[in-house]
Design an enzyme around this catalytic site. Structure first.
Site, PDB file in Angstrom:
ATOM      1  N   CYS A 125       5.179  -6.200   1.722  1.00 41.87           N
ATOM      2  CA  CYS A 125       5.724  -4.924   1.331  1.00 41.87           C
ATOM      3  C   CYS A 125       4.997  -4.183   2.907  1.00 41.87           C
ATOM      4  O   CYS A 125       5.341  -4.504   4.026  1.00 41.87           O
ATOM      5  CB  CYS A 125       5.308  -4.136   0.219  1.00 41.87           C
ATOM      6  SG  CYS A 125       6.455  -2.675   0.255  1.00 41.87           S
ATOM      7  N   GLY A 176       0.840  -1.124   0.009  1.00 45.28           N
ATOM      8  CA  GLY A 176      -0.045   0.026  -0.154  1.00 45.28           C
ATOM      9  C   GLY A 176       0.867   1.276  -0.048  1.00 45.28           C
ATOM     10  O   GLY A 176       1.970   1.307   0.179  1.00 45.28           O
ATOM     11  N   GLU A 228       4.540 -11.024  -6.592  1.00 45.99           N
ATOM     12  CA  GLU A 228       3.456 -10.870  -7.596  1.00 45.99           C
ATOM     13  C   GLU A 228       3.742 -10.230  -9.146  1.00 45.99           C
ATOM     14  O   GLU A 228       3.044 -10.210  -9.897  1.00 45.99           O
ATOM     15  CB  GLU A 228       2.015 -10.215  -7.100  1.00 45.99           C
ATOM     16  CG  GLU A 228       2.253  -8.808  -6.852  1.00 45.99           C
ATOM     17  CD  GLU A 228       2.638  -8.067  -5.396  1.00 45.99           C
ATOM     18  OE1 GLU A 228       3.550  -9.223  -4.939  1.00 45.99           O
ATOM     19  OE2 GLU A 228       2.772  -7.248  -5.004  1.00 45.99           O
TER      20      GLU A 228
END
Ligand code: XMP
Length: 513
Positions: free
Chosen positions: A84, A57, A173
């Site tokens: 993260c 985010g 990802e």
């Protein structure tokens, strides 16, 4: 999705990559859903939940209003992977220490494995990973160990095996993280213990059962465009409820060459109950003299609703309206700010009148586009159809700059058909996300034989993209462009010049209007 399917919940903290996490999980045949970070998780009590992923985010955990999770979340007995921001949040909540950065680290980094543990099992000792973060972790919470580091970060991957809590600073990802897929697989299969039961076949089976149960003996109508989403919706509903479903196909007079006839024929082949409605005259009459693109869109939208409403009423009593809404439409309408944020309703066919009083059924609302394509294949749709480029609802109206006339439509249809035909023949079509011709409202001087000409200009557009949000102009071999231009100028009466559009999005858009 049935309640028995294994499921991973992705808590969204607003990362630009959240959808990518979901797609990577689905690619492993594991069903997952994205929910806002502050969603009510009790709702998932009856599901076969196997683990949580906390997304990245843009915020800093140390900011005053940053999105946090209550400490009680970490009482869970399910495995958690923080990515993260998700890693920072987990570590911070469990007693670790963070340093707020003044600049962001963005781009490639080399991750070195210190101890594989369960998360990094069989991961290369040293590999490239993608970073995008500001803060970094500088003391681990109790019970955690380091699995990997980079030259700048001591805690690139962390683990607490007892609790089954894991965190990575990099983005597994993203394709630039070479070992990302392995990390996600380890989390899903080894740590969460999933078996990978989310397959197209299992989706077809469970969704047909659901649709049968939901619809019962009622009737359903569906507006189709001839595009992939609405056709796959039609094919699936047809499997579930047969002729209780009627697909309505409105010819707005703005379709491509032979499109109306081709769609009717392909639905016949599929055995789907189709009601074609030729309303081209009504649309084109209302568009006479209209130049403003937004006005064109408004007229087309309103006329569509009117025609669809009439056709639906003429078709007898339907209780259900089916729509080809996909998962990205559903998640985009739920802001990551969570349940308190405004939830915009999504209507593929654009605000049908409330007095139609229909219940909505959206059989594809759990699927990503690539899953819809797979589903289409399994339902027997032809490969050429599955790979079709997107086509906008207002059709050729937004590809004729200026007033729409029958003559303009005919010139554009011929030019576009030649363009697409040549792209297919030269094996370029499938490399391109969307290609089409545009008719410009200018004439230019040319010479044909000994005659001076003063005729129309066609612009060719072709872009590469993954979702239409951003796009690059496509590089088409010059000899292919030469053939396309030659054929258009020779075969389409009224065109003496062809240009190729070399603008990317942003700042340009894909369509010209
Ligand atoms: P733009 O031109 O906004 O297009 O870069 C992005 C994608 O959306 C399609 N598009 C539309 N689709 N109704 C639609 O159904 C519309 O009014 C519309 N405008 C653009 C466009 O073809 C591209 O795929």
């Amino acid at each position: 999705m049935s309640l028995q399917h294994e499921m991973i919940l992705i808590l969204d903290f607003g990362s630009q990559y959240t959808q990518l996490i979901a797609r990577r999980v689905r690619e492993q045949n594991v069903y997952c859903e994205i929910v806002p970070f502050n969603a009510d998780l009790a709702k998932y009590g009856n599901y076969n939940l196997k683990g949580y992923i906390l997304s990245g985010g843009p915020s800093s955990v140390l900011d005053k209003d940053s999105p946090l999770l209550p400490l009680s979340f970490f009482d869970t007995s399910l495995p958690v992977l923080g990515i993260c921001y998700g890693q920072h949040l987990m570590a911070y909540r469990l007693g670790g220490r963070l340093t707020q950065a003044t600049t962001r680290e963005y781009g490639r980094a080399t991750v070195t494995v210190k101890s594989e543990g369960r998360l990094l099992k069989d991961v290369e000792h040293s590999s490239q990973a993608w970073m995008s973060h500001g803060d970094s972790l500088d003391a681990l919470p109790e019970g955690f160990v380091t699995l990997a580091e980079t030259a700048d970060i001591p805690f690139a991957a962390i683990a607490n095996d007892d609790k089954q809590f894991y965190g990575v600073q990099f983005h597994p990802e993203v394709a630039h993280t070479i070992e990302g897929k392995k990390v996600l697989r380890n989390f899903l299969f080894d740590i969460c213990g999933v078996t990978g039961d989310w397959t197209t076949e299992s989706f077809i089976e469970s969704s047909i059962a659901d649709l049968k149960k939901t619809i019962g003996t009622d009737n359903v109508i569906l507006g189709i465009s001839g595009g992939v989403d609405s056709t796959v919706t039609a094919a699936l509903l047809h499997r579930a409820v047969g002729d209780q479903m009627t697909a309505i196909f409105v010819n707005n007079g703005l379709l491509r060459k032979n499109e109306y006839e081709d769609v009717i024929e392909s639905y016949q082949v599929l055995g789907i109950n189709l009601k074609p409605v030729d309303a081209s005259k009504k649309f084109l009459d209302r568009l006479t003299g209209v130049i403003d693109p937004e006005k064109k869109r408004k007229i087309i939208g309103e006329t569509f609703i009117e025609v669809f409403d009439e056709a639906a009423k003429a078709n007898g009593k339907a209780q259900w309206l089916a729509q080809g809404t996909l998962y990205p439409d559903v998640i985009e309408s739920v802001s990551f700010k969570g349940p308190s944020a405004t939830i915009k309703s999504h209507h593929n066919v654009g605000g049908l009148p409330e007095n139609m009083n229909l219940m909505i059924v959206e059989p594809l609302r759990e699927l990503f586009k690539d899953e819809v394509r797979d589903l289409g294949r399994k339902l027997g749709l032809a490969e050429s159809f599955i790979g079709r480029h997107p086509f906008p609802g207002p059709g050729l109206a937004v590809r004729i700059i200026g007033e729409i006339t029958e003559d303009c439509l005919s010139v554009l249809r011929e030019a576009d058909a030649i363009y697409i035909d040549e792209l297919r023949q030269s094996d370029q079509y499938d490399k391109i996300w969307q290609a089409f011709a545009v008719l410009l409202p200018v004439q230019s001087v040319g010479v044909m034989g000994d005659q001076r000409t003063y005729e129309n200009v066609i612009a060719l557009r072709a872009v590469t993209s993954t979702d239409g949000m951003t796009a690059d102009w496509a590089i088409i071999p010059p000899e292919v462009l030469a053939r396309i231009s030659n054929r258009i100028i020779n075969e389409v009466k009224g065109v003496n010049r062809v240009c190729y559009d070399i603008s990317s999005k942003p700042p340009a858009t894909i369509e010209w209007e």
